[in-house]
Design an enzyme around this catalytic site. Sequence first.
Site, mmCIF file in Angstrom:
data_model
loop_
_atom_site.group_PDB
_atom_site.id
_atom_site.type_symbol
_atom_site.label_atom_id
_atom_site.label_comp_id
_atom_site.label_asym_id
_atom_site.label_seq_id
_atom_site.Cartn_x
_atom_site.Cartn_y
_atom_site.Cartn_z
ATOM 1 N N GLU A 164 1.782 -3.662 1.427
ATOM 2 C CA GLU A 164 0.485 -3.886 0.787
ATOM 3 C C GLU A 164 -0.175 -5.193 1.227
ATOM 4 O OE1 GLU A 164 0.848 -3.414 -3.439
ATOM 5 O OE2 GLU A 164 0.997 -1.240 -3.293
ATOM 6 N N GLU A 186 5.673 4.047 -2.349
ATOM 7 C CA GLU A 186 5.544 3.786 -3.789
ATOM 8 C C GLU A 186 4.757 4.924 -4.414
ATOM 9 O OE1 GLU A 186 4.025 -0.063 -4.938
ATOM 10 O OE2 GLU A 186 5.178 -1.082 -3.363
#
Length: 949
Positions: A441, A516
């Site tokens: 991320e 995720e």
Amino acid sequence: MKLYKIWALLLLLKLIQPVLSFAQNHNPVKREHLLIDTGWRFALGHPYDVKKDFYNGTGYFSYLAKTGYGDGAADPNFDDRTWRKLNLPHDWAVEQGFDPKASLSHGFKAIGRNFPDASVGWYRKSVFIPAKDLGRKISIAFDGVFRNSIIWVNGHYLGTEPSGYHGFEYDITDYLNYGGENVIAVRADVTIEEGWFYEGAGIYRHVWLNKTDPLHVVPNGTFVRSKLENNQAVVTASVTLKNEALDNQKFNIKQSIADADGKVVASGELQNLELNVLTEKEYTLTIPMVKPRLWDLENPYLYQLLTTISKNGEVIDEYKTTFGIRTIRFDADKGFFLNGKRIEIKGTNNHQDHAGLGVALPDELQYFRISKLKEMGSNAYRCSHNPPTPELLDACDKLGMLVIDENRLMGITDQNLAYLKKLIIRDRNHPSIISWSIGNEEWNIEGNITGARIAKTMQAFAKTIDTTRAITAAVSGGIGNGISTTIDLLGYNYVATKNTDEQHKKYPAQFSWGTEEGSTVASRGLYVTNMAQHEIAAYDTRQNENFLSLEDGWKHYASRPYLAGMFVWTGFDYRGEPTPFGWPSVLSYFGMLDLCGFPKDNTWYLKSWWTDKPTLHLLPHWNWKGKEGTPIDVKAYSNCDEVELFLNKKSLGKKRMEPNGHLSWTVNYAPGTLEAIGFKNGKKILTDVVKTTSEPTQITITQETIPVANSNIAILTVDVRDVSGKSVPTAVNDIDFEINGPAKIIGVGNGNPTSLEPDQFIEQVSVVRINNLKEKAISAIDDLSKLTTATTDWDYAFKQERTQEFGKKVTALIYRGDFDLTDWSDQTKITFFYKSLGKEQSIYINGKKIAYKLLANKKGNAFTLDRSVLKAGKNTIAILAIPILKVQSWDNINTDPGAIQVLKPAAGWKRKLFSGLAQVIVQSTGDKGEVSLTASSNGLKPAKIKLKL
């Protein structure tokens, strides 16, 4: 003449003794890998107040100016006797209290910028190095120190490691005192955070002393790969050697493969090799094996490679490498394959902290945590978002758990790539690892050309070290751009905002999986959402439009073979990131298991569809006093074909289970028994029951199973039962704990995200300094005339240098000072750690004699002070001494009389139940004897358990 010969012989022996000693020390001795976790001293320092930081770095010559000039607490002669004694691993952050001014992402523990008095920690330890080690190479290795650590040995600065997650090792060979003690000093500074999750503080992983021959295998210097064909394997074993001798070395290498029983099943050898001075080189052997046993999830079979280096027929180094033989591959259309069989990735993300302990986990706890994840059907583990402790990977190897091993920070500088290389080289022999993750991320770059360039460079660099695994990156935005256009194995973070089908169509050769997913939030055991109380019902409800529920997320991945599977956010709760709340929530709500490892209801959803084991779980509990007649949402997680629900034996209907789904009923509450019956092929196979309980009457303790032989720890679950023996799921009783025998409690928890109770109850150590030290010349140390007189006309102590001339004028001195004692009780232990101020001295406190005519002691003296000697408030101390004089002008004379340690015993261990449960973690002290734990609470029958340790 005879006397002359005797003296000549003695002189000759004296001259040749170092040569003989050197020869003796060069007898080949195999490698030693010594754990040095015990017997450390610890104290808090300060990031900018040098007085509170033991004056480190303030000397005229400091450690960065001249070699060997470690000062303050880095000085080997520094007196650390007042510091707290402890063993490693250690996390001082978890010992701190909670504060709303602290970092939300770090669980509001009172460390960091706003808490400078708790943001620097010092560790010291003395290690004996035998004289026989002279001639060997010796290094000190740290598996992880959080963070920004500085290391000294014997006052020699070794280096600074900014990362809190990477291990590091320093050669200390030439700094050592052979045949004597050697002082290690460590300073860690957690003022600046590295991640956005709880990270702990201090030496939270193991520390090792490594001893080798000058010709040796370098740290993490082996790499084992294998190829399978027709029930045979070819093992490629590479080893990197370094010659740190001062001449060229000739040697042989033998590589032997032993099975799980220790039997050698294959070997290879390279002979007549030579390595030049101060160089290193990699050597490779190929070793065929017949009918190897493969490492897989159900039978994680492990081999060991023994690398033997011999010289002149003597073994000089042995290096052991655990490895597994297996094949892995990703397919852009069909997902992931292990040993030729498609495996659907059923993974979880996890940080590295646990209830009560912070990040300083005993090794056995890693096995407990992995076993809990496997219990719910998980087969993969993502190290979020940093290199893990080596013992975590060992547990994954031994228990059969696939791993994404993750780099901490994306970048292409020498330091960035060196960290990535260090990660891969350290961990590349673990068969559990199937992918290297280069980042997570990175919002500032993941969707643009900068991110694409960085990812492409890092991916290419990683493949120069290891070509056997796929390179992945977890991307939460910018799909179709940036990193997602260059990465071999694309990791999706949360597909609610992404079109995986479109990306697959656009990049048909790209591998992909969900790094995720299912970012749901839930409070274990609570089934009504109360935002004001920071309580979230434990139903699988999507957090917001940017996330899918756990069920919807799994359905997305399970229905698309090109997606290799997914990793749930998260397996365990963790400190910090208490989305969607702030203070006073101090834990996350994301876990399938809470911080203790107690399962939330979502674990049974996963168990239903991640395992073939028949599963049926009914929720919520059935204790709703005062809500009679109120509709209650009832759910069943199951992999049965059908489930029928009964309330007090009355059927509320049978429903058919949708694959990867769940069943729901709305039931008007009535106390009693709620029962679910599961059917397979029309036959009843399972029952799950929840019953209304009465008030608790007794405590129960259960010892959890840890899949490790001879575990050093015990993990205990504490709950309360009603009169009929039923666990009370709503109980919030305060429980007190008492332990007896050779063990200690090291942490308590309950999984409550809003609990501000202490995680640990430890002894409190404070140090009281002697102030206003003045001096006056006296006739002799028996002269007590100045013992209680005023000191207004006295000189400040040591104002005059202790020269030989001073000694001619002054034969004895009296030093007077004072110290303050406040807030002390009968249980407080007060110790005066004295440092000699004279060749001979007598000590008086408040006019009472403590010591008489003590001779100087380099190690100092310790006096346990009786309460009859002391008083609350100001105390006076007098030291009558014959002064120590300088021989040379540069000699340092001690001017510090020492300090008083005030030690308050630890408070009793306790924890409040949350949703009926609490956890206690006990660790053996290593001594023999029976260990028992007692749990008690007002109004309840106590429980006592004998522990198996």
